[in-house]
Design a protein around this motif. Structure first.
Motif, PDB file in Angstrom:
ATOM      1  N   GLU A 223       0.828  -1.203   0.000  1.00 50.22           N
ATOM      2  CA  GLU A 223       0.000   0.000   0.000  1.00 50.22           C
ATOM      3  C   GLU A 223       0.868   1.262   0.000  1.00 50.22           C
ATOM      4  N   ALA A 224       1.987   1.217   0.723  1.00 47.70           N
ATOM      5  CA  ALA A 224       2.890   2.370   0.751  1.00 47.70           C
ATOM      6  C   ALA A 224       3.461   2.652  -0.636  1.00 47.70           C
ATOM      7  N   LEU A 225       3.877   1.603  -1.335  1.00 45.09           N
ATOM      8  CA  LEU A 225       4.398   1.784  -2.694  1.00 45.09           C
ATOM      9  C   LEU A 225       3.313   2.274  -3.638  1.00 45.09           C
ATOM     10  N   SER A 226       2.087   1.820  -3.430  1.00 48.83           N
ATOM     11  CA  SER A 226       0.980   2.273  -4.272  1.00 48.83           C
ATOM     12  C   SER A 226       0.748   3.770  -4.108  1.00 48.83           C
ATOM     13  N   VAL A 227       0.861   4.258  -2.870  1.00 49.03           N
ATOM     14  CA  VAL A 227       0.661   5.688  -2.626  1.00 49.03           C
ATOM     15  C   VAL A 227       1.717   6.512  -3.342  1.00 49.03           C
ATOM     16  N   ILE A 228       2.990   6.147  -3.189  1.00 47.14           N
ATOM     17  CA  ILE A 228       4.051   6.952  -3.785  1.00 47.14           C
ATOM     18  C   ILE A 228       4.054   6.850  -5.307  1.00 47.14           C
ATOM     19  N   ASP A 229       3.658   5.695  -5.837  1.00 45.68           N
ATOM     20  CA  ASP A 229       3.654   5.522  -7.292  1.00 45.68           C
ATOM     21  C   ASP A 229       2.487   6.244  -7.958  1.00 45.68           C
ATOM     22  N   ASN A 230       1.413   6.456  -7.221  1.00 45.32           N
ATOM     23  CA  ASN A 230       0.215   7.052  -7.821  1.00 45.32           C
ATOM     24  C   ASN A 230       0.011   8.525  -7.467  1.00 45.32           C
ATOM     25  N   MET A 231       0.796   9.065  -6.555  1.00 44.88           N
ATOM     26  CA  MET A 231       0.657  10.468  -6.219  1.00 44.88           C
ATOM     27  C   MET A 231       1.317  11.335  -7.299  1.00 44.88           C
ATOM     28  N   PRO A 232       0.912  12.604  -7.444  1.00 40.90           N
ATOM     29  CA  PRO A 232       1.525  13.486  -8.444  1.00 40.90           C
ATOM     30  C   PRO A 232       3.040  13.547  -8.259  1.00 40.90           C
ATOM     31  N   LYS A 233       3.777  13.399  -9.347  1.00 39.24           N
ATOM     32  CA  LYS A 233       5.230  13.323  -9.259  1.00 39.24           C
ATOM     33  C   LYS A 233       5.853  14.559  -8.627  1.00 39.24           C
ATOM     34  N   HIS A 234       5.262  15.731  -8.905  1.00 33.07           N
ATOM     35  CA  HIS A 234       5.873  16.960  -8.397  1.00 33.07           C
ATOM     36  C   HIS A 234       5.704  17.116  -6.885  1.00 33.07           C
ATOM     37  N   LEU A 235       4.879  16.275  -6.267  1.00 33.63           N
ATOM     38  CA  LEU A 235       4.688  16.342  -4.824  1.00 33.63           C
ATOM     39  C   LEU A 235       5.597  15.376  -4.060  1.00 33.63           C
ATOM     40  N   VAL A 236       6.262  14.481  -4.785  1.00 29.32           N
ATOM     41  CA  VAL A 236       7.162  13.528  -4.129  1.00 29.32           C
ATOM     42  C   VAL A 236       8.425  14.256  -3.684  1.00 29.32           C
ATOM     43  N   THR A 237       8.744  14.138  -2.400  1.00 29.94           N
ATOM     44  CA  THR A 237       9.942  14.765  -1.846  1.00 29.94           C
ATOM     45  C   THR A 237      10.842  13.699  -1.230  1.00 29.94           C
ATOM     46  N   SER A 238      11.985  14.121  -0.721  1.00 28.00           N
ATOM     47  CA  SER A 238      12.879  13.174  -0.049  1.00 28.00           C
ATOM     48  C   SER A 238      12.205  12.581   1.183  1.00 28.00           C
ATOM     49  N   ILE A 239      11.347  13.376   1.844  1.00 29.37           N
ATOM     50  CA  ILE A 239      10.608  12.870   3.002  1.00 29.37           C
ATOM     51  C   ILE A 239       9.677  11.741   2.581  1.00 29.37           C
ATOM     52  N   THR A 240       9.040  11.909   1.423  1.00 33.41           N
ATOM     53  CA  THR A 240       8.136  10.878   0.907  1.00 33.41           C
ATOM     54  C   THR A 240       8.892   9.585   0.634  1.00 33.41           C
ATOM     55  N   VAL A 241      10.027   9.710  -0.052  1.00 24.72           N
ATOM     56  CA  VAL A 241      10.836   8.537  -0.383  1.00 24.72           C
ATOM     57  C   VAL A 241      11.323   7.843   0.884  1.00 24.72           C
ATOM     58  N   ASN A 242      11.799   8.625   1.846  1.00 26.13           N
ATOM     59  CA  ASN A 242      12.312   8.024   3.074  1.00 26.13           C
ATOM     60  C   ASN A 242      11.197   7.369   3.894  1.00 26.13           C
ATOM     61  N   ALA A 243       9.994   7.942   3.845  1.00 26.85           N
ATOM     62  CA  ALA A 243       8.864   7.320   4.541  1.00 26.85           C
ATOM     63  C   ALA A 243       8.562   5.948   3.933  1.00 26.85           C
ATOM     64  N   ALA A 244       8.606   5.876   2.605  1.00 30.50           N
ATOM     65  CA  ALA A 244       8.358   4.598   1.933  1.00 30.50           C
ATOM     66  C   ALA A 244       9.478   3.603   2.223  1.00 30.50           C
ATOM     67  N   LEU A 245      10.732   4.092   2.231  1.00 31.92           N
ATOM     68  CA  LEU A 245      11.862   3.204   2.524  1.00 31.92           C
ATOM     69  C   LEU A 245      11.796   2.698   3.972  1.00 31.92           C
ATOM     70  N   THR A 246      11.337   3.543   4.878  1.00 29.74           N
ATOM     71  CA  THR A 246      11.173   3.122   6.272  1.00 29.74           C
ATOM     72  C   THR A 246      10.150   1.993   6.370  1.00 29.74           C
ATOM     73  N   THR A 247       9.052   2.138   5.618  1.00 30.55           N
ATOM     74  CA  THR A 247       8.037   1.084   5.605  1.00 30.55           C
ATOM     75  C   THR A 247       8.604  -0.220   5.066  1.00 30.55           C
ATOM     76  N   LEU A 248       9.382  -0.142   4.003  1.00 26.87           N
ATOM     77  CA  LEU A 248       9.993  -1.345   3.424  1.00 26.87           C
ATOM     78  C   LEU A 248      11.011  -1.950   4.381  1.00 26.87           C
ATOM     79  N   ASN A 249      11.717  -1.101   5.108  1.00 26.15           N
ATOM     80  CA  ASN A 249      12.673  -1.586   6.102  1.00 26.15           C
ATOM     81  C   ASN A 249      11.949  -2.345   7.202  1.00 26.15           C
ATOM     82  N   LYS A 250      10.871  -1.759   7.737  1.00 29.09           N
ATOM     83  CA  LYS A 250      10.103  -2.430   8.788  1.00 29.09           C
ATOM     84  C   LYS A 250       9.505  -3.745   8.306  1.00 29.09           C
ATOM     85  N   SER A 251       9.201  -3.797   7.012  1.00 25.13           N
ATOM     86  CA  SER A 251       8.581  -4.999   6.437  1.00 25.13           C
ATOM     87  C   SER A 251       9.613  -6.001   5.932  1.00 25.13           C
ATOM     88  N   ARG A 252      10.902  -5.666   6.066  1.00 27.67           N
ATOM     89  CA  ARG A 252      12.001  -6.533   5.631  1.00 27.67           C
ATOM     90  C   ARG A 252      11.920  -6.852   4.142  1.00 27.67           C
TER      91      ARG A 252
END
Length: 522
Positions: A160-189
């Protein structure tokens, strides 16, 4: 009533009788009407909005908040966003999703409120509602999306986290957005997915990964048994021309912790990165565990701490910083809760509280052992506030607080009187009175047990005077020389809330389970 009349009446009451009396007589209805009737741009309205926001922040229950917001004439699209944001903050403390959604309906166009509502849903374990709030309407800022991704992380819903970042407007994606998604992937191993997202950050969104991005990806790879890929990632970090993304002590600590006690994996790291990575960078105890939770780290070496929250204190220019420090002794699962005053060039350490966290009979517990206050800071009432911060963490992490054997009379008084902690059997019944000298306390007990409990050195260090006769007037009853257990969740919550009075602020993105894992060193 005319808004101007309400304004004058209110400020007259403030000047004559103080804020609380003014709020009592003007009442929520009059105040809300004044805000709603006056033009949004007028200074008086702005003042009232700020006042009401502070009043909402002090609410101890969701019902109090709803009562304040119940006036139907409220201008939900005006300049009142901060009031509703504070109302949502109270809902968040109580994890009240239904009240959160009800308030959001009053300000559907506020992206700040929507972001907070999404965070509350996520922290309460209701990720589906968090994602629904994202899909309801077009958004203009990245805040709500970031909150939705962080919410997915709480429940390890990485797809679901990847779906949010992949479907949100590209110009709104920031480093905070990417790191939030990476944190989720880290927690999920999910190492493979984390590495793919790291590689896509620059090509898809023109975002250069920072060290947080690399560390999240590295941890995801290590936790999913992809050690070689993790070592190659560190090699790429070493080749980077940017000093901000090169490997540091934290990078190597993560690797050392992952291969501790594993000879085959250790040999792989030595072959790819060198012997020195294992031998010089590993840290004992919980040090490596703190890196995994991605909470802000301040400083380096023994003085380093990880920021967990802030406490707003009257008379202090800035909120006190509350940080965690692991016990460096691997044989003891101990931890310090440290308190800092913001200063330049580095924050000033005021003192710390020592605790040991463990699981006993299937129940997670946090045992308070004592606290140290810097000599220049003594006598300022820090003990009570710091104990409240520790107990607040225990409540938020669903960990049962208790204490070791307590001998300091003032600490025993605070534990019993301010927080309702219950003394166990074996303590000494005593009475506590203030002494004639500054900082002195007088202890009386009908038995002679105090003389055995407090040596002459203890009496001198703690400035205690023992008496064989009761004081007139009688002192406050306390129990010393014993350990304490909690009085139950609701009683303790009410006591802690009364002491903190909305002064405690946890850093964002830390769920109950994450906080519990952090404190237990998992």
């Amino acid at each position: 009533m005319n808004a101007g009349v309400l304004v004058k009446s209110f400020f007259s009451l403030v000047l004559c009788s103080g804020w609380l009396t003014a709020f009592h007589f003007v009442g929520n209805l009059g105040l809300v009407q004044a805000v709603a009737m006056a033009p949004v741009s007028s200074p008086s309205t702005v003042n009232y909005v700020a006042l009401l926001a502070r009043q909402v922040k002090k609410c101890k229950s969701v019902q109090e908040v709803m009562d304040i917001l119940s006036n139907e004439t409220w201008d939900t699209d005006g300049g009142n966003e901060q009031v509703f944001a504070q109302a949502l903050a109270v809902c968040g403390k109580h994890k009240d999703v239904e009240a959160t959604l009800s308030i959001l309906k009053r300000v559907p166009n506020s992206e700040l409120c929507r972001a907070r509502a999404i965070s509350i849903c996520g922290n309460s374990g209701d990720v589906s509602r968090a994602l629904t709030l994202i899909a309801e309407r077009p958004l203009l800022t990245s805040g709500p999306y970031n909150s939705a991704i962080a919410s997915c992380g709480h429940e390890k819903k990485w797809r679901e986290a990847l779906s949010v970042i992949d479907n949100m407007p590209k110009h709104l994606v920031t480093s905070i957005t990417v790191n939030a998604a990476l944190t989720t992937l880290n927690k999920s191993r999910r190492g493979t997915e984390a590495l793919d997202l790291l590689n896509r950050a620059e090509s898809t969104w023109n975002i250069k990964p920072d060290r947080i991005s690399y560390h999240n990806t590295l941890s995801a790879l290590l936790s999913s048994n992809q050690l070689e890929e993790g070592c190659r990632l560190v090699q790429n970090m070493s080749k980077s021309g940017n000093s901000e993304t090169r490997p540091n002590n934290e990078t190597f600590t993560r690797i050392a912790a992952a291969v501790s006690g594993k000879e085959k994996e250790r040999a792989t790291v030595v072959a790819l990165l060198g012997e020195h990575i294992i031998d010089t960078q590993a840290q004992p105890g919980q040090f490596s565990g703190f890196q995994r939770w991605n909470i802000p780290k301040v400083g380096r070496g023994k003085a380093a701490y990880w920021t967990i929250g802030h406490i707003i204190v009257n008379g202090e220019k800035d909120p006190l910083i509350v940080g965690l420090q692991p016990n460096r002794n691997p044989a003891v699962n101990g931890m310090k809760l440290c308190f800092y005053r913001k200063a330049e060039p580095r924050s000033q350490k005021l003192g710390y509280l020592l605790m040991i966290n463990s699981v006993n009979d299937g129940k997670p517990t946090s045992q308070f052992l004592g606290q140290f206050v810097d000599e220049e800071e003594r006598g300022k009432g820090w003990a009570k506030l710091w104990l409240a911060a520790w107990l607040q963490l225990c409540l938020q992490a669903n960990i049962q607080p208790c204490t070791g054997k307590m001998h300091k009379p003032l600490l025993c008084l605070v534990l019993q009187d301010s927080f309702g902690m219950l003394p166990k059997e074996g303590g000494i019944q005593a009475e506590l009175s203030p002494g004639n000298e500054a900082g002195q306390v007088i202890l009386y007990s009908s038995s002679r047990a105090l003389e055995g409990a407090f040596s002459p050195l203890d009496q001198r260090k703690q400035n205690i005077k023992l008496r064989s006769q009761p004081m007139n007037p009688r002192g406050r009853p306390i129990v010393v020389g014993t350990s304490f257990e909690w009085p139950g969740h609701q009683i303790l919550l009410d006591k802690v809330t009364s002491v903190l009075d909305a002064k405690w602020e946890m850093i964002e993105g830390v769920s109950e389970q994450t906080l519990q894992n952090m404190l237990l060193g998992k």
